[in-house]
Design a protein around this motif. Structure first.
Motif: not given
Length: 83
Positions: A23-34
């Motif tokens: 659920d944390d993997i969203q297109p606009d989420a920050n890759l490094k932080d997530t």
């Protein structure tokens, strides 16, 4: 392989490899932080991409990659260039 299949495959190995909630993997989420990536994690990420998609990634490929969408686009372009 179409974009949806690429995204699904990427998300599957990110969930397994980096133990992140899907659920944390969203297109606009920050890759490094997530994903909580450090420099060694980037090496793991590169190796995993290479083994799953048969494409090479270098340090320069990650310039400008901030979100999951950026990462999906990078992998899609690499896969298409390989075909």
């Amino acid at each position: 392989m179409d974009k949806a299949a690429i995204i699904e495959k990427i998300n599957d190995f990110l969930i397994d490899e980096f133990e992140v909630n899907g659920d944390d993997i969203q297109p606009d989420a920050n890759l490094k932080d997530t994903l909580g990536l450090d420099s060694l994690d980037y090496v793991d990420l590169v190796v995993t991409v290479e083994s799953n998609f048969g494409v090479k990634l270098g340090e320069a490929d990650f310039v400008g990659i901030a979100t999951f969408q950026n990462f999906y686009d990078l992998i899609e372009n690499k896969v298409k260039a390989k075909q």
